[in-house]
Design an enzyme around this catalytic site. Structure first.
Site, PDB file in Angstrom:
ATOM      1  N   CYS A  70      -1.145 -12.318 -10.751  1.00 52.25           N
ATOM      2  CA  CYS A  70      -1.146 -10.864 -10.843  1.00 52.25           C
ATOM      3  C   CYS A  70       0.193 -10.409 -11.390  1.00 52.25           C
ATOM      4  O   CYS A  70       1.243 -10.947 -11.037  1.00 52.25           O
ATOM      5  CB  CYS A  70      -1.461 -10.210  -9.499  1.00 52.25           C
ATOM      6  SG  CYS A  70      -0.032  -9.867  -8.475  1.00 52.25           S
ATOM      7  N   GLU A  71       0.140  -9.452 -12.276  1.00 52.17           N
ATOM      8  CA  GLU A  71       1.368  -9.033 -12.946  1.00 52.17           C
ATOM      9  C   GLU A  71       2.248  -8.159 -12.055  1.00 52.17           C
ATOM     10  O   GLU A  71       3.393  -7.905 -12.380  1.00 52.17           O
ATOM     11  CB  GLU A  71       1.053  -8.316 -14.258  1.00 52.17           C
ATOM     12  CG  GLU A  71       0.381  -6.972 -14.105  1.00 52.17           C
ATOM     13  CD  GLU A  71       0.028  -6.355 -15.453  1.00 52.17           C
ATOM     14  OE1 GLU A  71       0.027  -7.084 -16.456  1.00 52.17           O
ATOM     15  OE2 GLU A  71      -0.250  -5.145 -15.480  1.00 52.17           O
ATOM     16  N   HIS A  72       1.719  -7.708 -10.939  1.00 52.40           N
ATOM     17  CA  HIS A  72       2.527  -6.851 -10.063  1.00 52.40           C
ATOM     18  C   HIS A  72       3.413  -7.648  -9.118  1.00 52.40           C
ATOM     19  O   HIS A  72       4.476  -7.187  -8.736  1.00 52.40           O
ATOM     20  CB  HIS A  72       1.618  -5.927  -9.249  1.00 52.40           C
ATOM     21  CG  HIS A  72       0.805  -5.013 -10.116  1.00 52.40           C
ATOM     22  ND1 HIS A  72      -0.524  -4.738  -9.883  1.00 52.40           N
ATOM     23  CD2 HIS A  72       1.142  -4.343 -11.242  1.00 52.40           C
ATOM     24  CE1 HIS A  72      -0.970  -3.923 -10.825  1.00 52.40           C
ATOM     25  NE2 HIS A  72       0.012  -3.671 -11.668  1.00 52.40           N
ATOM     26  N   HIS A  73       2.955  -8.834  -8.706  1.00 46.23           N
ATOM     27  CA  HIS A  73       3.709  -9.619  -7.717  1.00 46.23           C
ATOM     28  C   HIS A  73       3.959 -11.051  -8.170  1.00 46.23           C
ATOM     29  O   HIS A  73       4.605 -11.801  -7.456  1.00 46.23           O
ATOM     30  CB  HIS A  73       2.938  -9.656  -6.394  1.00 46.23           C
ATOM     31  CG  HIS A  73       2.578  -8.304  -5.860  1.00 46.23           C
ATOM     32  ND1 HIS A  73       1.378  -7.682  -6.142  1.00 46.23           N
ATOM     33  CD2 HIS A  73       3.281  -7.445  -5.080  1.00 46.23           C
ATOM     34  CE1 HIS A  73       1.346  -6.499  -5.559  1.00 46.23           C
ATOM     35  NE2 HIS A  73       2.486  -6.325  -4.902  1.00 46.23           N
ATOM     36  N   GLN A  80      -6.961  -8.032 -12.667  1.00 44.03           N
ATOM     37  CA  GLN A  80      -8.334  -8.524 -12.755  1.00 44.03           C
ATOM     38  C   GLN A  80      -9.188  -7.701 -13.731  1.00 44.03           C
ATOM     39  O   GLN A  80      -9.998  -8.243 -14.485  1.00 44.03           O
ATOM     40  CB  GLN A  80      -8.960  -8.511 -11.355  1.00 44.03           C
ATOM     41  CG  GLN A  80     -10.352  -9.124 -11.312  1.00 44.03           C
ATOM     42  CD  GLN A  80     -10.943  -9.094  -9.913  1.00 44.03           C
ATOM     43  OE1 GLN A  80     -10.208  -9.011  -8.930  1.00 44.03           O
ATOM     44  NE2 GLN A  80     -12.255  -9.146  -9.825  1.00 44.03           N
ATOM     45  N   HIS A 124      -7.134 -12.142  -4.048  1.00 39.71           N
ATOM     46  CA  HIS A 124      -5.753 -11.892  -4.469  1.00 39.71           C
ATOM     47  C   HIS A 124      -4.769 -12.250  -3.359  1.00 39.71           C
ATOM     48  O   HIS A 124      -4.802 -11.657  -2.285  1.00 39.71           O
ATOM     49  CB  HIS A 124      -5.582 -10.413  -4.833  1.00 39.71           C
ATOM     50  CG  HIS A 124      -6.345 -10.016  -6.046  1.00 39.71           C
ATOM     51  ND1 HIS A 124      -5.737  -9.719  -7.241  1.00 39.71           N
ATOM     52  CD2 HIS A 124      -7.677  -9.883  -6.263  1.00 39.71           C
ATOM     53  CE1 HIS A 124      -6.661  -9.414  -8.146  1.00 39.71           C
ATOM     54  NE2 HIS A 124      -7.846  -9.505  -7.570  1.00 39.71           N
ATOM     55  N   CYS A 133      -1.681 -11.584  -3.270  1.00 40.73           N
ATOM     56  CA  CYS A 133      -0.741 -10.504  -2.953  1.00 40.73           C
ATOM     57  C   CYS A 133      -1.311  -9.615  -1.855  1.00 40.73           C
ATOM     58  O   CYS A 133      -0.559  -8.971  -1.126  1.00 40.73           O
ATOM     59  CB  CYS A 133      -0.375  -9.705  -4.203  1.00 40.73           C
ATOM     60  SG  CYS A 133      -1.751  -8.960  -5.071  1.00 40.73           S
TER      61      CYS A 133
END
Ligand SMILES: [Zn+2]
Length: 209
Positions: A95-98, A136, A164, A166
């Site tokens: 995931c690009e956020h975490h 996703q 996920h 995260c």
């Protein structure tokens, strides 16, 4: 049924700057370890930065792949107008956020117009987009659009089920740790009958699989 390979498409060769690939992120990881309060020189951690450099480059190797190289001419002209479904394609992404993993299964279908693609190519296209920093929803869209563009079918349907880390590991919104996304293009968007057929095929769990 005789499959005739199509005249090969021009291969698009993407020239990537070698700098990005060759530069090691290991020194930065060493700093991260120290900032986390660890001793990067202790035995268990001493080679961790190099391992992480390798692992992260593999997990983001999709940036250095080209869809035309993956397909490599495996497009065939056929008179086949039934739905083609490849289901339960396992994937692993970040995931690009975490920068934490999310993983799951993708189900891909298309309705051929004049061409079909080698079945083994579809999981490789999924991998190409999964091995990037993703969310996703975009991963699902990119797989659908790329298949639409390559095969030019009457429509494409993609369903993605994922969990996920995260969400699972950080203890927030655990109830949403499993997420489903879909992308429906062409006939899959316009015709309920096509969509329903796809959903029925995805939900069908035949014996022997
Ligand atoms: Zn995340």
């Amino acid at each position: 049924m005789k499959l005739e390979p199509m005249k090969s498409h021009k291969t698009v060769v993407k020239v990537m700057s070698p700098a990005a690939e060759e530069q090691s992120i290991a020194p930065l990881i060493r700093e991260v370890l120290a900032l986390l309060g660890e001793d990067p020189r202790r035995e268990g951690l001493v080679r961790t930065p190099e391992r992480m450099d390798k692992a992260l480059k593999f997990l983001t190797s999709g940036y250095r792949m080209d869809v035309h190289q993956i397909v490599n001419g495996a497009l065939y002209e056929v008179k086949y107008d039934e739905m083609v479904v490849v289901k339960d394609i396992e994937f692993f992404s970040l995931c690009e956020h975490h920068l934490l993993p999310f993983f799951g299964k993708m189900h891909v279908a298309y309705l051929p117009k004049a061409k079909v693609i080698g079945l083994s190519k579809i999981p490789r296209i999924v991998d190409m987009f999964a091995r990037r920093l993703q969310i996703q929803e975009r991963l699902t869209q990119e797989v659908a659009r790329s298949i639409q563009e390559i095969i030019d079918p009457l429509g494409v349907g993609v369903i993605c089920e994922a969990r996920h880390f995260c969400m699972m590991m950080r203890g927030v919104e655990k109830q949403h740790s499993g997420a489903m996304t879909s992308a429906m293009l062409g006939a899959f968007r316009a015709r309920k009958k096509t969509r329903d057929e796809f959903l029925a095929l995805v939900n069908y769990r035949g014996n022997g699989f």
